[in-house]
Design a protein around this motif. Structure first.
Motif, short mmCIF file in Angstrom:
data_model
loop_
_atom_site.label_atom_id
_atom_site.label_comp_id
_atom_site.label_asym_id
_atom_site.label_seq_id
_atom_site.Cartn_x
_atom_site.Cartn_y
_atom_site.Cartn_z
N TYR A 175 -16.42 -4.19 -7.86
CA TYR A 175 -15.47 -3.22 -8.41
C TYR A 175 -14.11 -3.84 -8.65
CZ TYR A 175 -12.70 1.02 -8.88
OH TYR A 175 -11.86 2.00 -9.35
N GLY A 176 -13.62 -3.67 -9.86
CA GLY A 176 -12.28 -4.13 -10.19
C GLY A 176 -12.18 -5.61 -10.46
N TYR A 177 -13.25 -6.37 -10.33
CA TYR A 177 -13.27 -7.81 -10.58
C TYR A 177 -12.27 -8.54 -9.68
CZ TYR A 177 -13.51 -12.25 -13.10
OH TYR A 177 -13.68 -13.56 -13.43
N LYS A 178 -12.75 -9.53 -9.01
CA LYS A 178 -11.94 -10.32 -8.08
C LYS A 178 -11.21 -9.39 -7.10
CE LYS A 178 -11.29 -14.52 -10.80
NZ LYS A 178 -10.32 -15.47 -11.39
N ASN A 179 -9.87 -9.46 -7.10
CA ASN A 179 -9.09 -8.69 -6.12
C ASN A 179 -8.37 -7.49 -6.72
OD1 ASN A 179 -7.53 -10.44 -7.64
ND2 ASN A 179 -5.95 -10.68 -6.08
N TYR A 180 -8.83 -7.00 -7.90
CA TYR A 180 -8.15 -5.89 -8.55
C TYR A 180 -8.61 -4.53 -8.04
CZ TYR A 180 -6.07 -8.97 -12.07
OH TYR A 180 -5.33 -9.94 -12.71
N GLY A 181 -9.68 -4.47 -7.29
CA GLY A 181 -10.26 -3.19 -6.88
C GLY A 181 -9.30 -2.29 -6.14
N ILE A 182 -8.61 -2.81 -5.15
CA ILE A 182 -7.70 -1.99 -4.35
C ILE A 182 -6.52 -1.51 -5.19
CG2 ILE A 182 -6.36 -3.97 -3.52
CD1 ILE A 182 -7.33 -0.83 -1.50
N LEU A 183 -6.11 -2.32 -6.16
CA LEU A 183 -5.02 -1.94 -7.06
C LEU A 183 -5.43 -0.76 -7.93
CD1 LEU A 183 -2.23 -2.50 -8.32
CD2 LEU A 183 -3.36 -4.10 -9.88
N LEU A 184 -6.67 -0.76 -8.40
CA LEU A 184 -7.14 0.33 -9.25
C LEU A 184 -7.27 1.63 -8.47
CD1 LEU A 184 -9.87 -1.61 -11.27
CD2 LEU A 184 -7.51 -1.12 -11.90
N ILE A 185 -7.70 1.53 -7.23
CA ILE A 185 -7.79 2.74 -6.39
C ILE A 185 -6.40 3.31 -6.15
CG2 ILE A 185 -8.37 3.58 -4.08
CD1 ILE A 185 -10.69 1.62 -4.06
N TYR A 186 -5.44 2.44 -5.84
CA TYR A 186 -4.06 2.88 -5.64
C TYR A 186 -3.52 3.59 -6.89
CZ TYR A 186 1.01 2.23 -6.15
OH TYR A 186 2.33 2.42 -6.42
N THR A 187 -3.76 3.00 -8.05
CA THR A 187 -3.27 3.59 -9.30
C THR A 187 -3.87 4.96 -9.54
OG1 THR A 187 -3.06 1.36 -10.24
CG2 THR A 187 -3.02 3.19 -11.78
N SER A 188 -5.17 5.08 -9.35
CA SER A 188 -5.86 6.35 -9.60
C SER A 188 -5.40 7.43 -8.63
CB SER A 188 -7.38 6.16 -9.48
OG SER A 188 -7.84 5.17 -10.36
N VAL A 189 -5.25 7.10 -7.37
CA VAL A 189 -4.88 8.09 -6.35
C VAL A 189 -3.46 8.61 -6.57
CG1 VAL A 189 -4.40 8.41 -3.89
CG2 VAL A 189 -6.50 7.25 -4.61
N THR A 190 -2.52 7.72 -6.89
CA THR A 190 -1.13 8.16 -7.09
C THR A 190 -1.02 9.10 -8.29
OG1 THR A 190 -0.72 6.11 -8.31
CG2 THR A 190 -0.07 6.16 -5.99
#
Length: 468
Positions: A436-451
């Motif tokens: 998910y999110g490729y490499k280390n982008y997954g947590i960033l995408l979750i943060y963006t969606s939740v905010t």
């Protein structure tokens, strides 16, 4: 009551009206005395001699449309560079200062947009205090913005970008602020459409600027590119400022250059729930809405995409933003506020979570750029309806409310840069199902969606707030 007295009352009443025209209000000394029928006739002739200056029409007419065109171009010019900053961010990081000052470069990129919003809180009270200097301050802001871009061409260290692009460029807010606030004088019933059209200039600028910058960087040099942008900024901006003026002239309040009537600010607006709810919705969504524009080019580079590359993806996103601003502005005129907010936030959050989250090819990422551009950054088109709930069309409160909202959005934008950069240091989702999110982008995408989704949830409370 005699006929003469009736005529006198009509004359005084007509001369005192200032709702739709600028007239001279009589004093006790120049009020005509009614002594005979000839005196009454003479009084009426004096009334007819007064020149009545009718105000230009709202929601249409040549001057209203010229104002909107000029304001839209200024929006394009001022915000085009910040909304395409991801292109310069990649160039600064990978070419100009390769291997050094990554944090300073990211800070400069986020400061540019963040301080540009926050500067509204600084310039708002200044324009209210010295309204006759509005055009002068706009020209000064235009010059500072131009000089900041030209000076950034000569930087030799990463921290120089913080000073030139990050700190001085946001002073061009002095150019932009009157465009956003005076729009409320020119447009009323179609205010959502007008504000959406003006804010669409951001998307147009974000679409055009990446290609201009990329072409200049490839054909010439970085130094030549920034100098050319700075000069073009100054020349075209000076032309666009010409139709940016008030609908209600200052002479309506001032006589002989001496202020006789100063608008009083109804500070009770600070207690209105719509103000605090608007600050919450704008602040929370701003924590996520700026992330894609900043990191999508890097994401495309990591994937090794070339058709389209990161530049093209940002341009597609910004082009969709231009359409989205008009769309959301139109919907805000036709639908309830909470419905418009829900469409914007739920749609853009879902696009981040699923399309960008699982986007490993150009087709999915292009679809993400279009949907997010239509619904995410376009959220500013909804501001006019929120501001109306807070200010109730009080001009002074309108300017202050816009300043507050812009400041809050700036805080969210500035915070999103350091937060997102910190999140990218964690790869807790690396290797999970679907990567998910490729490499280390997954947590960033979750943060963006939740905010973004959290801001949309707060918008549901607008259903209980009505304008009076």
């Amino acid at each position: 009551m005699s006929m003469e007295n009736e005529i006198e009352l009509v004359a005084v009443s007509a001369r005192s009206s200032t709702f739709d025209a600028t007239v001279e209000t009589p004093t006790s000394q120049d009020t005509p005395r009614v002594e005979t029928g000839n005196a009454a006739l003479q009084s009426q002739e004096q009334l007819n001699d007064h020149q009545i200056e009718a105000l230009p029409p709202v929601d249409g007419g040549k001057q209203a449309w010229l104002f909107l065109i000029g304001a839209t171009y200024m929006e394009t010019l001022i915000w085009g560079l910040p909304f395409s900053i991801g292109i310069l961010h990649v160039y600064w990081t990978n070419t100009l200062f390769q291997g050094q000052g990554a944090s300073a470069i990211t800070l400069a990129a986020t400061l540019q947009t963040g301080l540009l919003y926050m500067a509204c809180a600084f310039f708002g009270p200044i324009f209210a205090a010295i309204p006759r200097w509005t055009k002068t301050l706009q020209v000064i802001g235009l010059i500072i913005g131009s000089v900041s871009m030209i000076s950034s061409a000569f930087v030799t260290k990463p921290w120089h970008l913080i000073v030139t692009v990050g700190i001085f460029y946001p002073m061009s807010c002095a150019c932009y602020f009157p465009c956003a606030t005076l729009l409320f004088e020119w447009w009323h019933a179609r205010r959502g459409f007008a504000s959406g059209t003006m804010y669409a200039g951001t998307g147009v600028g974000g679409t055009v600027f990446p290609f201009i910058m990329q072409a200049l960087l490839e054909r010439f040099s970085y130094k030549a590119a920034m100098i050319a942008l700075g000069l073009g900024y100054l020349v075209t901006g000076s032309i666009a400022l010409i139709p940016i003026k008030r609908r209600i002239p200052l002479s309506r309040y001032d006589q002989d250059g001496i202020s006789r009537i100063r608008p009083r600010i109804d500070w009770s607006f600070g207690k209105r729930k719509a103000l605090w709810l608007g600050m919450m919705v704008i602040g929370v969504t701003s924590l996520g809405n700026f992330v894609p524009s900043l990191w999508l080019p890097s994401y495309a580079d990591d994937l090794g995409l070339h058709s389209p590359n990161g530049t093209a993806l940002v341009a597609i996103l910004n082009a969709a933003t231009a359409i989205g601003n008009g769309l959301l502005g139109y919907l805000s005129d036709k639908m309830s506020l909470r419905s418009t907010i829900f469409i914007s936030c739920a749609g853009s959050a879902a696009a981040c979570a699923f399309l960008w989250g699982f986007g490993k090819n150009s087709g999915v990422l292009v679809t993400f750029a279009i949907i997010f551009g239509l619904l995410g950054p376009s959220f500013s088109a909804v501001w006019s309806k929120i501001i109306h709930l807070v200010s109730r069309d009080d001009p002074a409160v309108t300017a202050l409310t816009f300043s507050i909202f812009a400041f809050v959005r700036g805080v969210g934008n500035m915070s999103s840069g350091p937060i997102s950069e910190s999140l990218l240091k964690y790869d807790v989702l690396r290797g999970v199902i679907g990567a998910y999110g490729y490499k280390n982008y997954g947590i960033l995408l979750i943060y963006t969606s939740v905010t973004i989704l959290t801001g949309g949830a707060a918008g549901f409370f607008f259903n209980k707030i009505q304008s009076v």
